[in-house]
Scaffold this active site. Structure first.
Site, PDB file in Angstrom:
ATOM      1  N   GLU A   1       0.691  -1.159   0.015  1.00 18.64           N
ATOM      2  CA  GLU A   1      -0.183   0.121  -0.058  1.00 18.64           C
ATOM      3  C   GLU A   1       0.774   1.170  -0.111  1.00 18.64           C
ATOM      4  O   GLU A   1       1.899   1.422   0.902  1.00 18.64           O
ATOM      5  CB  GLU A   1      -1.002   0.123   1.120  1.00 18.64           C
ATOM      6  CG  GLU A   1      -2.302  -0.513   1.165  1.00 18.64           C
ATOM      7  CD  GLU A   1      -2.901  -0.109   2.657  1.00 18.64           C
ATOM      8  OE1 GLU A   1      -3.494   1.036   2.711  1.00 18.64           O
ATOM      9  OE2 GLU A   1      -3.289  -1.285   3.266  1.00 18.64           O
TER      10      GLU A   1
ATOM     11  N   ASP B   1      -6.695   8.357  10.171  1.00 19.55           N
ATOM     12  CA  ASP B   1      -5.235   8.040  10.548  1.00 19.55           C
ATOM     13  C   ASP B   1      -5.053   8.583  12.103  1.00 19.55           C
ATOM     14  O   ASP B   1      -5.512   9.754  12.399  1.00 19.55           O
ATOM     15  CB  ASP B   1      -4.327   8.837   9.578  1.00 19.55           C
ATOM     16  CG  ASP B   1      -4.189   7.726   8.335  1.00 19.55           C
ATOM     17  OD1 ASP B   1      -4.235   6.671   8.451  1.00 19.55           O
ATOM     18  OD2 ASP B   1      -4.393   8.413   7.146  1.00 19.55           O
TER      19      ASP B   1
END
Ligand SMILES: Cc1ncc(COP(=O)(O)O)c(C=O)c1O
Lengths: 264, 396
Positions: free
Chosen positions: A53, A64
């Site tokens: 990724e 996040d």
């Protein structure tokens, strides 16, 4: 919702092959634009990653936690842009499928068709867009399907059972099971929800099921892989990069995940 | 006639089933939050159709919140500007701004959903104070995120929130203002969505928030329309003006006037002008206008007023602008400080910096663009007590 493309793309084909050969899948995450990130991709592939990724940093990464936020901020301060990152990727061949991870505004602003084409040109097979849920994915997915980019959808512990089959049907490449309710980041223990998530997904799909968010140690990876086909490991890898471990440090960590998963 | 039957052309009614107002809105949230947004939409839909809910909402706002707030005709200011100025006095609502209307509605929903905790973001602190107040009233736990810059410039409101029993968490990421407080609130919500309601403070975020918050704030516009007709002998004002951060006081105000001939004016801060300087984007769960660079990175807004220091705008305002039904001009900090003093001296009303933006536009335009004798209704969204310390720094 657009119809499914003809058959599985590169990403799904590679992951299925790995799974069918009895291997647990390992997909590490790197923030593009941070340090020696392209070397880190090569090192990760060498250490046994099945796919990688590549995080395209965004100014407001709402899903996040502190580690990836810090990495994104640093990368942006160092001048990272989506176009710059994709240009660099086009000259990088780590030898495993790449999946771009970014937020929808980057794609929306860049233009669906233009970004889809840039991903293909950069050798990126898939895309993970965590703030683009099933109900909103249509416009992008149409452009992505046409270009041959596999859009991976996420399923969360709060996703109702009735919704899971539609997510799995629309997801390409693999299905991303979110391991816990919370933002990305390392956790001391694996959340019980991670295994439950994998089990629920495996019950409704034949596509590879990977679990990410909160999978931070090789032991946790092994634990969740009792049910899942594999794991995505983000913050633990990015932490190595932020701490100056460089590509070797990241590769060492990824190697330890690989070894643990292979031992089972 | 139900309030939503009034608007012509479909403006300011329900969004479509995907939560869109024309091209704008939607529900761009992580999958983890989709179920909660759906639950909230369903809960609001049922409650808003239930006369008992309206009765309780309005009862609390009148017996506790100080509604209806008056409309004040400003004789001295009108004479000075040459236009007839009416102020809708949200500064007189409990806690000092329009924010309480939205929060009372959302805490009633929180109770209906059986959740015991609310979280909120705040810029100027007014939404945080309103949320902390309602949480105290209903016995809910309360957590408020506030950017570090705002914690410093709005110290009084930080103290008020803590006094009311809320936890205030300082956000040090990004621009350390409202945008980043929203980010942190969303992050926290993902972690506790099953027990906690996110009490969003404006007509922004994922569906149903922009619609729900406008409906909860329409009480401002509905009251003002009736009050203006009383004062103006049955006529509607020529201009209806409100400041725009996320746009909740403007949306609530406009909802009451959208079917009248009034010109609707939403005033943005020059340094946070999402419609003025922004382009379409998708952030914080909604498709709307945002200040951003070519790569889609969101830019920092800059305004003297913490409540307008936001690089985006609610999606329904984007639609109103696109449809040409409302206009969104900008004013700068210097004009705002002048208007802040002008209202204080001519009428004995110290406005919030945010509200002074609406006033500043009227002061400027009355010089040349607004016809003499025109009637102008301005929503005074809040009082200026919270801004006194900052005003002292600027004005000495
Ligand atoms: C007094 C006041 N007016 C206006 C605003 C801006 O918000 P909105 O545009 O949602 O009304 C705020 C926000 O903090 C405020 O405190």
């Amino acid at each position: 919702m657009s119809a499914a493309p003809a058959g599985p793309g590169l990403l799904e084909t590679a992951l299925r092959a790995g799974r069918d050969a009895g291997r647990k899948l390992l997909v590490p995450y790197f923030t593009a634009g941070l340090g020696d990130w392209t070397e880190a991709l090569h090192a990760a592939a060498g250490a046994g990653a099945d796919a990688i990724e590549v995080g395209i940093p965004f100014s407001d990464p709402v899903i996040d936690g502190p580690t990836i936020q810090e990495a994104s901020t640093r990368a942006l301060q160092a001048g990272a842009t989506p176009d710059g990152i994709l240009d660099t990727l086009a000259r990088t061949e780590p030898g495993v499928p790449l999946v771009a991870m970014t937020y929808y505004n980057v794609i929306f602003r860049g233009g669906h068709r233009r970004i889809a084409a840039s991903l293909v040109r950069a050798g990126v097979s898939g895309a993970i867009i965590p703030d683009l849920p099933l109900d909103e994915v249509g416009d992008w997915a149409a452009a992505a399907d046409l270009a041959g980019v596999e859009t991976v959808l996420l399923a969360a512990p709060t996703t109702p059972d009735e919704r899971l089959p539609a997510i799995c049907a629309r997801s390409r490449g693999f299905v991303y099971g979110v391991g816990l309710m919370g933002v990305t980041g390392e956790r001391a223990t694996l959340a019980a929800s991670a295994t439950v998530m994998a089990k629920r997904l495996r019950a409704v799909t034949d596509k590879p099921v990977l679990v990410g968010v909160g999978v931070s140690t090789p032991e946790q990876a092994v634990e969740v892989c009792a049910e899942a086909d594999g794991v995505a490991v983000g913050s633990a890898v990015v932490r190595r990069m932020l701490d100056g471990g460089g590509p070797e440090g990241a590769a060492e960590l990824i190697g330890s995940f690989r070894a643990a998963l292979d031992r089972g | 006639m139900s309030p939503t039957d009034r608007a012509p052309g479909g403006l300011m009614r329900e969004p479509d089933p995907t939560g869109r107002f024309g091209d704008f809105g939607g529900r761009y949230v992580p999958e983890s939050l989709v179920a909660a947004c759906m639950e909230l939409e369903q809960e609001f839909r049922v409650a808003w159709a239930d006369p008992a809910f309206h009765a309780e909402f309005e009862h609390i706002l009148s017996s506790y919140g100080g509604r209806p707030t008056p409309v004040t005709e400003c004789a001295r200011l009108s004479e000075q500007l040459g236009v007839r100025v009416l102020l809708k006095r949200e500064d007189l609502a409990h806690t000092g701004s329009h924010k309480l209307n939205n929060v009372i509605g959302q805490t009633l929903l929180t109770r209906r959903m059986g959740k015991g905790r609310v979280l909120a973001e705040t810029g100027a602190g007014q939404h945080g104070v309103a949320t902390a107040t309602a949480a105290a009233l209903f016995g809910l736990e309360c957590l408020v995120f506030m950017g570090e810059v705002d914690v410093e410039r709005q110290a009084l409101n930080v103290f008020r929130m803590r006094l009311l029993g809320a936890e205030v968490r300082t956000v040090t990421s990004g621009s350390r203002t409202l945008k980043d407080a929203v980010n942190e609130a969303l992050r926290e919500w993902v972690a506790c969505v099953e027990t906690t309601h996110y009490c969003l403070g404006s007509v922004m975020g994922p569906h149903p928030y922009p619609w729900m918050v406008r409906e909860l704030q329409r009480i401002v516009g509905d009251e003002a329309r009736d009050q203006c007709r009383q004062i103006l002998g049955g006529a509607d004002p020529d201009y209806v003006v409100a400041c725009v951060g996320g746009g909740s006081n403007a949306a609530g105000t406009f909802a009451g006037f959208v079917d009248t001939p009034a010109r609707l004016v939403g005033v943005e801060a020059a340094g946070g002008a999402a419609i003025g300087h922004g382009v379409p984007g998708v952030v914080h769960g909604m498709k709307s206008f945002f200040l951003q660079d070519e790569a889609g990175q969101i830019l920092e807004a800059h305004s003297i007023s913490a409540g307008l220091d936001y690089p985006g705008i609610g999606p329904e305002h984007a639609q109103l602008a696109a449809a040409g039904r409302a206009e969104y001009p900008q004013v700068g900090d210097a004009e705002v400080l002048e208007a802040f003093q002008l209202l204080s001296r001519t009428e004995g009303i110290i406005p919030a910096f945010e509200s002074a933006h609406a006033l500043a536009w009227v002061v400027r335009e009355a010089r040349w663009a607004i016809p003499a004798g025109a009637t102008v209704m301005i929503t005074l969204s809040g009082r200026g007590d919270k801004d006194a310390a900052q005003a002292m720094e600027h004005l000495g």
